[in-house]
Design an enzyme around this catalytic site. Structure first.
Site, PDB file in Angstrom:
ATOM      1  N   ARG A  38       0.821  -1.272  -0.262  1.00  0.00           N
ATOM      2  CA  ARG A  38       0.072   0.070  -0.119  1.00  0.00           C
ATOM      3  C   ARG A  38       1.042   1.421   0.004  1.00  0.00           C
ATOM      4  O   ARG A  38       0.650   2.270  -0.617  1.00  0.00           O
ATOM      5  CB  ARG A  38      -0.980  -0.101   1.057  1.00  0.00           C
ATOM      6  CG  ARG A  38      -2.037  -0.938   0.958  1.00  0.00           C
ATOM      7  CD  ARG A  38      -2.968  -1.102   2.282  1.00  0.00           C
ATOM      8  NE  ARG A  38      -4.046  -1.932   1.634  1.00  0.00           N
ATOM      9  CZ  ARG A  38      -5.113  -2.289   2.562  1.00  0.00           C
ATOM     10  NH1 ARG A  38      -4.851  -2.101   4.177  1.00  0.00           N
ATOM     11  NH2 ARG A  38      -6.101  -2.819   2.124  1.00  0.00           N
ATOM     12  N   LYS A 199     -17.792 -19.180  -0.263  1.00  0.00           N
ATOM     13  CA  LYS A 199     -19.311 -19.366  -0.071  1.00  0.00           C
ATOM     14  C   LYS A 199     -20.020 -18.436  -1.028  1.00  0.00           C
ATOM     15  O   LYS A 199     -19.587 -17.403  -1.189  1.00  0.00           O
ATOM     16  CB  LYS A 199     -19.495 -18.990   1.413  1.00  0.00           C
ATOM     17  CG  LYS A 199     -19.303 -19.815   2.370  1.00  0.00           C
ATOM     18  CD  LYS A 199     -19.860 -19.262   3.788  1.00  0.00           C
ATOM     19  CE  LYS A 199     -19.336 -20.266   4.915  1.00  0.00           C
ATOM     20  NZ  LYS A 199     -20.024 -19.544   6.216  1.00  0.00           N
ATOM     21  N   GLY A 356      -8.706 -10.430  -1.625  1.00  0.00           N
ATOM     22  CA  GLY A 356      -7.443 -10.534  -0.790  1.00  0.00           C
ATOM     23  C   GLY A 356      -6.941 -11.840  -0.986  1.00  0.00           C
ATOM     24  O   GLY A 356      -5.746 -12.011  -1.376  1.00  0.00           O
ATOM     25  N   GLY A 379     -12.802  -4.840   0.324  1.00  0.00           N
ATOM     26  CA  GLY A 379     -14.160  -4.435   0.189  1.00  0.00           C
ATOM     27  C   GLY A 379     -14.601  -3.519  -0.931  1.00  0.00           C
ATOM     28  O   GLY A 379     -15.574  -3.802  -1.289  1.00  0.00           O
TER      29      GLY A 379
HETATM   30  P1  ADP Z   1     -11.216 -13.539  -1.773  1.00  0.00           P
HETATM   31  O1  ADP Z   1     -10.642 -13.019  -0.602  1.00  0.00           O
HETATM   32  O2  ADP Z   1     -10.365 -13.301  -3.095  1.00  0.00           O
HETATM   33  O3  ADP Z   1     -12.545 -12.778  -2.045  1.00  0.00           O
HETATM   34  P2  ADP Z   1     -12.789 -15.645  -0.718  1.00  0.00           P
HETATM   35  O4  ADP Z   1     -12.646 -15.218   0.512  1.00  0.00           O
HETATM   36  O5  ADP Z   1     -14.416 -15.581  -1.202  1.00  0.00           O
HETATM   37  O6  ADP Z   1     -11.801 -14.942  -1.800  1.00  0.00           O
HETATM   38  O7  ADP Z   1     -12.508 -17.369  -0.807  1.00  0.00           O
HETATM   39  C1  ADP Z   1     -11.251 -17.750  -0.524  1.00  0.00           C
HETATM   40  C2  ADP Z   1     -11.227 -19.087   0.146  1.00  0.00           C
HETATM   41  O8  ADP Z   1     -12.047 -20.018  -0.617  1.00  0.00           O
HETATM   42  C3  ADP Z   1      -9.925 -19.658   0.246  1.00  0.00           C
HETATM   43  O9  ADP Z   1      -9.627 -19.686   1.907  1.00  0.00           O
HETATM   44  C4  ADP Z   1     -10.318 -21.033   0.049  1.00  0.00           C
HETATM   45  O10 ADP Z   1      -9.392 -22.164   0.633  1.00  0.00           O
HETATM   46  C5  ADP Z   1     -11.646 -21.126   0.027  1.00  0.00           C
HETATM   47  N1  ADP Z   1     -12.056 -22.493  -0.935  1.00  0.00           N
HETATM   48  C6  ADP Z   1     -12.034 -22.359  -2.326  1.00  0.00           C
HETATM   49  N2  ADP Z   1     -12.511 -23.490  -3.093  1.00  0.00           N
HETATM   50  C7  ADP Z   1     -13.025 -24.189  -1.907  1.00  0.00           C
HETATM   51  C8  ADP Z   1     -13.428 -25.504  -1.643  1.00  0.00           C
HETATM   52  N3  ADP Z   1     -13.935 -26.429  -2.740  1.00  0.00           N
HETATM   53  N4  ADP Z   1     -13.740 -26.073  -0.453  1.00  0.00           N
HETATM   54  C9  ADP Z   1     -13.514 -25.174   0.617  1.00  0.00           C
HETATM   55  N5  ADP Z   1     -12.943 -24.131   0.605  1.00  0.00           N
HETATM   56  C10 ADP Z   1     -12.728 -23.380  -0.462  1.00  0.00           C
END
Ligand code: ADP
Ligand code: MG
Length: 398
Positions: A38, A199, A356, A379
């Site tokens: 940053r 999710k 992230g 965010g």
């Molecule tokens: P970002 O931070 O890029 O927005 P998210 O926080 O939504 O991404 O998602 C990242 C998480 O999703 C990671 O910790 C990863 O391990 C988890 N993940 C991805 N695929 C699966 C899966 N099939 N089962 C469980 N967790 C998963």
């Protein structure tokens, strides 16, 4: 997005007091900056303003002091760190408003750079209190917002000031807005979106917004399981939000109506435990056993998805395709990221990614440098992917 003014529109800056909102909220470990990404993002705007003879007054928040002065959340230690990166002196002024701060600014020579104390030491900051905005505005002649990552908040330093002083986008903000405009504002079609992560529930608004705008929606990660379950697939012990199957169905219907092709994995990698290098099986989605978890997209689907990207002109990516932190479940994310990076490098794809874990995954794949743009705003990037108007950006384009 209507247009915004940039540093190119600021005219002669000799002796002008310029308040620059930056993101200095760096992660610290044992009193040391553990990641200076940053800070590095601020260098271009700050050096340019200083070179042009302005008094550069950097405004930022740090942590969550909740309106109180907290020594452990002072920006004082950031000034020397910034000085080192800039290769120039950086002063520190112990308040971001008030008579002492006005006097300290007056005493600065032209071209000087100063970091002002944490804006959130004042309770009015997060309330966008007009009195605090006015007190901050008294320090400056002009306002530059260079902190896209804070633009989803309407605070004095991110929004209020833009209404009181002539307002401009800094270079980092400008680069971010231009990249996002190319990716989703007025993209070249066909457009693909990769949405993954844990999710569905955290990305419902993203999915709803994207189906109406992109030609291909590639769903991976844990959230793909909810969609598979909605289609009648038994996902065993996989992460799955069974209560959201109706919502997933509605998204698939909306995509159908909008002419958006949704790509769900048809082969997957499963394991019985969530651990490094456990015994795995690569199988069709219809073969998941009751005690197995889907942890990655399979190689056949990954190859097909790579072919989809080859037909596209634009890609926007948020969320990993699998549990990429644990080998071998980084396979799909790494392979698809490298395909996107290669297509970008050869000039056939504009690729924009953010989030992230997404940034961590692209770095892990060695693909980030070849992407057109990788946003480190968490965010704010997601809210932009949801199609929401960011108050800090809206105030610049008003
Ligand atoms: P970002 O931070 O890029 O927005 P998210 O926080 O939504 O991404 O998602 C990242 C998480 O999703 C990671 O910790 C990863 O391990 C988890 N993940 C991805 N695929 C699966 C899966 N099939 N089962 C469980 N967790 C998963
Ligand atoms: Mg995350």
């Amino acid at each position: 997005m209507s247009s915004f003014k940039t540093l190119d529109d600021m005219g002669d800056l000799t002796g002008k007091r310029v308040l620059v909102r930056e993101d200095l909220n760096v992660p610290m470990q044992d009193g040391k900056i553990s990641d200076d990404t940053r800070l590095r993002a601020t260098v271009q705007t700050i050096s340019e303003l200083s070179d042009r003879g302005a008094k550069v007054l950097v405004l930022a928040h740090f942590g969550r002091p909740k309106g109180e002065r907290r020594d452990d959340m002072s920006l004082a230690p950031i000034a020397p760190a910034l000085a080192k990166l800039l290769g120039r002196d950086v002063a520190f002024i112990a308040d971001c408003q008030g008579g002492d701060a006005v006097a300290a600014v007056a005493a600065l020579p032209n071209g000087a750079i100063a970091v002002l104390e944490n804006t959130r030491f004042h309770a009015g900051e997060e309330k966008n209190d007009p009195a605090l905005s006015a007190a901050m505005a008294a320090l400056g002649d002009l306002y530059v917002n260079d902190a896209f990552s804070a633009a989803h908040r309407a605070h004095c330093s991110t929004e209020g000031l833009a209404h009181l002083l002539p307002a401009f986008a800094g270079r980092a903000m400008q680069a971010e807005l231009e990249a996002l405009e190319k990716a989703l504002g007025k993209p070249e079609h066909p457009v693909a979106a990769v949405v993954g992560g844990a999710k569905v529930s955290t990305k419902l608004d993203v999915l709803k917004h994207l189906v109406a705008r992109v030609d291909h929606l590639i769903i991976g990660g844990g959230m793909a399981n909810t969609f598979l379950a909605a289609r009648g697939v038994d996902v065993g012990k996989s992460l799955c939000e069974h209560d959201l199957k109706d919502v997933a169905d509605a998204i698939l219907d909306a995509a159908d109506k909008a002419g958006c092709t949704v790509h769900l994995p048809y082969d997957v990698v499963v394991a019985k435990e969530f651990a490094a290098n456990p015994p795995t099986r690569t199988i069709n989605v219809h073969e998941v056993a009751a005690d197995e978890m889907i942890l990655d997209v399979g190689p056949a689907a990954v190859e097909a998805l790579g072919d989809v990207l080859k037909t596209c002109k634009t890609l926007v990516w948020n969320g990993p395709m699998g549990a990429f932190e644990i080998p071998p479940f980084d396979f799909a994310t790494v392979a698809l990221a490298r395909t996107a990076a290669a297509l970008t490098a050869e000039g056939s794809l504009i690729s924009v990614a953010g989030g992230g874990d997404t940034v961590a995954a692209l770095n892990h794949a060695g693909a980030a440098a070849d992407f057109t743009f990788v946003s480190t705003a968490g965010g704010a990037f997601l809210e932009w992917m949801e199609g929401r108007e960011l108050p800090g950006v809206a105030a610049l384009t008003a």
